[in-house]
Design an enzyme around this catalytic site. Sequence first.
Site, PDB file in Angstrom:
ATOM      1  CB  ALA A   9      -0.928   0.012   1.214  1.00 14.64           C
ATOM      2  CB  SER A  10       0.439   4.542  -1.578  1.00 12.13           C
ATOM      3  OG  SER A  10       0.128   3.999  -2.833  1.00 12.13           O
ATOM      4  CB  THR A  11       0.349   6.297   2.866  1.00 11.97           C
ATOM      5  OG1 THR A  11      -1.064   6.024   3.037  1.00 11.97           O
ATOM      6  CG2 THR A  11       0.547   7.098   1.585  1.00 11.97           C
ATOM      7  CD  GLN A  14      -3.404   3.918   0.315  1.00 10.96           C
ATOM      8  OE1 GLN A  14      -2.296   3.546  -0.058  1.00 10.96           O
ATOM      9  NE2 GLN A  14      -4.276   4.460  -0.517  1.00 10.96           N
ATOM     10  CD  GLU A  42       8.645   2.409   1.903  1.00  5.90           C
ATOM     11  OE1 GLU A  42       8.506   3.502   1.307  1.00  5.90           O
ATOM     12  OE2 GLU A  42       9.317   2.270   2.942  1.00  5.90           O
TER      13      GLU A  42
END
Length: 220
Positions: A9-11, A14, A42
Site C-alpha cells: 500500500a502507498s502509505t 492504507q 511504500e
Amino acid sequence: MFIRAYLRASTSEQDASRAKSALDVFATEHGLRIAARYVENESGAKLHRPELFRLLSDCEQGDVLLVEQVDRLSRLTSPDWIKLRNLLDTKQVRIVALDLPTSWILTAPTDEFTGRMFAAVNAMMLDVLAAVARKDYEDRRRRQAEGTAKAKAAGLYKGRPENKTRNAAISSLLRDGRSWRDIMDATGCSRTLLAKIARDRRLQAEADAAIRAAEPVAHR
C-alpha cells in the site's frame, strides 16, 4: 516452485494486508499454497522497497511473485521498471497478477511451447500495465497538485491531518531503542515518515540541550 505474495500500500494510512483474502482465494482456487507473504507500506513509484527486495533475495529460480494488481508491484518510471524486470528475468521469477489472466497459466505445468508462448504474451502485457500504472500515478499527482494550488489560492488548504496517536507511538518506540524494521512492522508506518519523526526528535533534543546550556547564563 514457491508462491511468494507481495502486498503493498502507498502509505501507512492504507492497509497493505487488504488484498490478502483475494490472494488467498486465488491460491485456493488454483490449487496453490502461498509459502510467504511480504507486506509493505511504500510507494510503488519507488524502486528500492525493502520488502520487495527481501522477496527477490529469497526467490529461487521458477518461484512465483503473486500480486493482486500489477500496480501493486510497479508505478515505476520506464528506466526503473526495466531495472526491476531485468532483475526478475535474471532470477527467472514469474509474475502472476490477479488482474492479468494471461499470467495465471504460469502457475500450472505446461509443455515447452505453451509455456514460452504465454511467457512472451505475459511479458508484453506486464509492460503495458506497468506503463498504464505509471501514467495513472502521474495523472493523479498532477490533479492533486492542481487541487492543492487552487485550495492554497483560495486560502482553504490545511494539509493532511497528523495522526498524533500513531506518531506518538513511533516516537516512544524510537526512545526505547527499537530498530526501524521493528517500528515499521509494529506501526505500519513508511520509512519516510519514520525518518521524519527521528529527525524531529533529534532536532528537538538538540534544541532542549541548547536551552539547558543557556540557562545558567540567563540567570547570572
